[in-house]
Structures are given as C-alpha cells and as structure tokens.
Design a protein around this motif. Sequence first.
Motif, PDB file in Angstrom:
ATOM      1  N   UNK A 298       0.850  -1.189   0.000  1.00 29.28           N
ATOM      2  CA  UNK A 298       0.000   0.000   0.000  1.00 29.28           C
ATOM      3  C   UNK A 298       0.887   1.240   0.000  1.00 29.28           C
ATOM      4  N   UNK A 299       0.668   2.121  -0.955  1.00 29.99           N
ATOM      5  CA  UNK A 299       1.415   3.378  -1.000  1.00 29.99           C
ATOM      6  C   UNK A 299       0.765   4.359  -0.031  1.00 29.99           C
ATOM      7  N   UNK A 300       1.491   4.761   0.977  1.00 29.73           N
ATOM      8  CA  UNK A 300       0.919   5.618   2.008  1.00 29.73           C
ATOM      9  C   UNK A 300       1.810   6.838   2.196  1.00 29.73           C
ATOM     10  N   UNK A 301       1.208   8.001   2.238  1.00 31.71           N
ATOM     11  CA  UNK A 301       1.919   9.260   2.445  1.00 31.71           C
ATOM     12  C   UNK A 301       1.526   9.842   3.802  1.00 31.71           C
ATOM     13  N   UNK A 302       2.456  10.563   4.396  1.00 30.55           N
ATOM     14  CA  UNK A 302       2.226  11.202   5.685  1.00 30.55           C
ATOM     15  C   UNK A 302       2.276  12.707   5.510  1.00 30.55           C
ATOM     16  N   UNK A 303       1.229  13.404   5.968  1.00 30.08           N
ATOM     17  CA  UNK A 303       1.173  14.857   5.904  1.00 30.08           C
ATOM     18  C   UNK A 303       0.968  15.390   7.326  1.00 30.08           C
ATOM     19  N   UNK A 304       1.896  16.227   7.781  1.00 29.59           N
ATOM     20  CA  UNK A 304       1.831  16.796   9.129  1.00 29.59           C
ATOM     21  C   UNK A 304       1.784  18.313   9.000  1.00 29.59           C
ATOM     22  N   UNK A 305       0.833  18.925   9.688  1.00 32.33           N
ATOM     23  CA  UNK A 305       0.731  20.381   9.697  1.00 32.33           C
ATOM     24  C   UNK A 305       0.624  20.877  11.132  1.00 32.33           C
ATOM     25  N   UNK A 306       1.094  22.096  11.356  1.00 33.79           N
ATOM     26  CA  UNK A 306       1.063  22.644  12.698  1.00 33.79           C
ATOM     27  C   UNK A 306       2.297  22.259  13.494  1.00 33.79           C
ATOM     28  N   UNK A 307       2.365  22.757  14.714  1.00 33.49           N
ATOM     29  CA  UNK A 307       3.504  22.495  15.596  1.00 33.49           C
ATOM     30  C   UNK A 307       3.150  21.372  16.554  1.00 33.49           C
ATOM     31  N   UNK A 308       3.890  20.248  16.519  1.00 37.12           N
ATOM     32  CA  UNK A 308       3.574  19.131  17.428  1.00 37.12           C
ATOM     33  C   UNK A 308       3.645  19.573  18.886  1.00 37.12           C
ATOM     34  N   UNK A 309       2.709  19.085  19.676  1.00 37.19           N
ATOM     35  CA  UNK A 309       2.640  19.386  21.109  1.00 37.19           C
ATOM     36  C   UNK A 309       2.967  18.124  21.897  1.00 37.19           C
ATOM     37  N   UNK A 350      -5.931  17.858  18.354  1.00 41.41           N
ATOM     38  CA  UNK A 350      -5.171  16.977  17.486  1.00 41.41           C
ATOM     39  C   UNK A 350      -6.156  16.297  16.537  1.00 41.41           C
ATOM     40  N   UNK A 351      -6.004  16.582  15.258  1.00 41.17           N
ATOM     41  CA  UNK A 351      -6.899  16.015  14.256  1.00 41.17           C
ATOM     42  C   UNK A 351      -6.135  14.973  13.460  1.00 41.17           C
ATOM     43  N   UNK A 352      -6.697  13.772  13.415  1.00 44.90           N
ATOM     44  CA  UNK A 352      -6.080  12.656  12.707  1.00 44.90           C
ATOM     45  C   UNK A 352      -7.026  12.195  11.605  1.00 44.90           C
ATOM     46  N   UNK A 353      -6.459  11.905  10.438  1.00 48.09           N
ATOM     47  CA  UNK A 353      -7.289  11.473   9.314  1.00 48.09           C
ATOM     48  C   UNK A 353      -6.522  10.476   8.470  1.00 48.09           C
ATOM     49  N   UNK A 354      -7.205   9.420   8.075  1.00 43.47           N
ATOM     50  CA  UNK A 354      -6.649   8.421   7.157  1.00 43.47           C
ATOM     51  C   UNK A 354      -7.660   8.223   6.044  1.00 43.47           C
ATOM     52  N   UNK A 355      -7.232   8.481   4.807  1.00 44.21           N
ATOM     53  CA  UNK A 355      -8.109   8.357   3.641  1.00 44.21           C
ATOM     54  C   UNK A 355      -7.439   7.446   2.631  1.00 44.21           C
ATOM     55  N   UNK A 356      -8.202   6.509   2.065  1.00 38.56           N
ATOM     56  CA  UNK A 356      -7.658   5.661   1.001  1.00 38.56           C
ATOM     57  C   UNK A 356      -8.546   5.765  -0.227  1.00 38.56           C
ATOM     58  N   UNK A 357      -7.984   5.354  -1.376  1.00 39.90           N
ATOM     59  CA  UNK A 357      -8.732   5.470  -2.628  1.00 39.90           C
ATOM     60  C   UNK A 357      -9.482   4.198  -2.982  1.00 39.90           C
ATOM     61  N   UNK A 358      -9.290   3.110  -2.185  1.00 30.49           N
ATOM     62  CA  UNK A 358     -10.012   1.868  -2.445  1.00 30.49           C
ATOM     63  C   UNK A 358      -9.690   1.220  -3.760  1.00 30.49           C
ATOM     64  N   UNK A 359      -8.513   1.531  -4.335  1.00 31.79           N
ATOM     65  CA  UNK A 359      -8.199   1.056  -5.685  1.00 31.79           C
ATOM     66  C   UNK A 359      -7.266  -0.139  -5.672  1.00 31.79           C
ATOM     67  N   UNK A 360      -7.146  -0.835  -4.542  1.00 28.26           N
ATOM     68  CA  UNK A 360      -6.211  -1.944  -4.473  1.00 28.26           C
ATOM     69  C   UNK A 360      -6.783  -3.239  -5.002  1.00 28.26           C
ATOM     70  N   UNK A 361      -6.005  -4.302  -4.787  1.00 26.86           N
ATOM     71  CA  UNK A 361      -6.382  -5.622  -5.278  1.00 26.86           C
ATOM     72  C   UNK A 361      -6.819  -6.492  -4.099  1.00 26.86           C
TER      73      UNK A 361
END
Length: 421
Positions: A298-309, A350-361
Amino acid sequence: MSRPAPARRRRWLRSTRLQDAALALAVIVPEAFFFGAPVTPGADTRSRLELVAFCLPEFLALLYRRRWTVPAFAVVWTVAVSADLVTAITDFEFTPYFGMLVALYTVARQRGRAAALAALAFALVPAGLAIRYTVEHLASPGHRTAALIAGIAFYLPVTAAAWGIGVWSRAVAEAAARDRRELARARRAVAHERTRIARELHDIVANAVAVMVMQAEATRSTACVQPARTDASLARIEEVGRAAMAELRRLLRLLRTAESSLEQDEQRDEQRETEPDTARRGLADLATLLEDVRRAGVAVDLEVSGTPAHLDDSLDLTAYRLLQEAVTNVTKHAGPGSRAVVRIDWSEVLRLEVVDDGAGRSRRSAARGLSTGHGLLGLAERVALFGGELSAAPYRSGFRVTATLPLTPVSPSSTHTGEER
C-alpha cells in the motif's frame, strides 16, 4: 391475554399487603384475649366496642408499617398508652403490648440507630404502665413485689428481644447489600478488564497478524521478480511476529493471574517498566508502522501540519492505535496497489485522518478473515475516554477515518462512529 388463575393466586398469596394483614391479625387476636378482659364471658357490649375501637387503628397501623414505619409506631404506641390509661382509671381492662413489639421491631429493622433507640425508649412507657396496673390492681397486697418482678421479667426481655432482632436484621440486610454492591463492583471491574484486554488483543496482536499475513502475501507475489527483497520482508515478518508473541504472553499473564486488583495494577506497572515498546507505542513510532504498510503493497503518504505538542502517554498511545487501526484496515480492505494518506493536524486539537482510494487488489474473503469486527468500536471507546470524536465512513471510492482529540484533559463526551469496517 389474562394471567392464568393459578399464577394470579400465587401472586396474591405472595403480596406483602396480605402478609402484613395476616401478621396484624395474628398479633391483635391473641393480644385481645391475653391482655383484654372484654372478651371474657359476661363482658358487656360497650366494653367490646371499646376494645374494637382500640384494636382497629392498631390493625391499620400494623398493616401499613412497612410504608409508614414511624407513623405506624406512633399509632400503635398511642393505642397502647391510651388503653393503659383508660384501664387504670375505669373498669375497662385492656393493656395491649404484642403490637408494640411488632412496631418496635419494624422501626429497628428499617430505620437508623437513633430512631431505633428512641423507639425503644418510647416502648418502655406502655410496658411500665402495664406493669404498674398489674401490681396495683391485679396483685394482692402480699404479692405485689412478686408481681413487679414477674412483670419486669416478662416485659423487659421481650422488648429487648424485639428491638435486638430488628437491629440485627438491619445489620444483616446492610451487610448483604454491601456484599451485593461489592460483587457488582467486582463484576464491573472484571468486565472492564476483559474489555481492555480484548481491545489490546485487537490493537496489538490482531493488527500485527494482519500485517504479517499481508506482507507474506506481498512477498510471495514478488519473490520471483524481486528475490533480493524476500529476505528483508521475511525478517520484518519475523520481527513483527516476535513482538506480537511477546505482547500475547503479557496479556495471558494478565488473564491467568489470581491476585487482587491492586496487585494486578502493580504487576502491570512493573511489567510496563521492564517490558519495552510493545505497550508504549506513540506517534514517534508512526514511521515504522507506515513502513510495514508500504511493505504490504500500500502506497501511504504522511502529511503533518502545525507544531507538534507534548502528549501524555495515554493520549499518545490512543493516537497511535487509531492510526494503526486505520492504516491496517486499508491494508486489509483496500489491499495492495491502493493509495492512502495519513494526515496529522496540530492545532487547538489533534486532528487525525486516514483516507484511502479503495483502488487496491483486495480479496474480500481474505479481508473478512483478517477482521475481528471490533476495531472501530474499540477506537470509539478509546477516543471517548479523552472527550474526542471519531467518524468512519465511505469517502468517494475509498474510506475515511477522522478523529479529533483534545490536547488538554476534558470530561468524556459522546462519540459518533460510522459503519464498522
């Protein structure tokens, strides 16, 4: 449909009102014959009506003694004292006391110690009047001392016995209630512990096994074309498997222990100090988790915004478990070849989100075999403990899991969850 006649009859016979009525009659009838002269042969109608006038309110008071304990005692006491006084100044003879014993027992059984002691003191008044009447009017001059001793020997023991049995019955009932509360508390603690262990089994062991299976499947499919990656993949599978076995052993020790809850807590604290990392995951371990997902295809990317607390250990673990469950679900349900994005937004919450495209096998039968069906439920419980919110629902062609966690402690709030995945 009406209740069958035998059932109605049994219910009627078991009613407390009927039992109280039977007890009231069983007390008043012997009392009238034992303490009252108007029932003897030759008594006039007036004396008998006066006896009924005293017995009727006493009967009603004993009938409702469970509901109105103190008023019922007051009525019985008034009847006893009034009858004693009327007997002392007229030719009417009735010095009732059996009803007084029942009323005294009821107060001692249902009220506190102060009310019980007050009732005992009041009960001695009609007892004293009855003894005085017996000594002055029924005993001959030469036998008054013996009559006094006999009266004291009768009234004091039966009064003390009625009061003592009531106090003892109350103590037994309170002890039984305490035992029931302790048992209920113990059962709730056991249920809470079982839920916690089940959650940890899912979060750690089940997810680890799912990753191992998906990585093994990916390794098998690429072994011929990329043999160099086979050893690395197998080594990672072995590492994840050993970690899962270590955590499984820890949970089995928790299940098998027979120590008290305090000792269990101390043992868990010691184990967490001596046993590393498997139970102390946090967002700092996210890179390793995502690398396992990538190895599964699974190709997964990590995006972090804001200053970690800085996060407390428990909140840090909850955030990690949430992302772990979400990306593992992508691996199981979307499958190799899909793409997912993990977003972490540091702001007031702290907002967490995981989104996938459902295009796998993904193979749906295999995904169902790797799913426990309790993942999002466990996540919802974890998030709710911190006053956060969780949502999980289909998004375009894939799936999205979103959670918000307060960065400062708040009281738990309601949690909204989407369909179980």
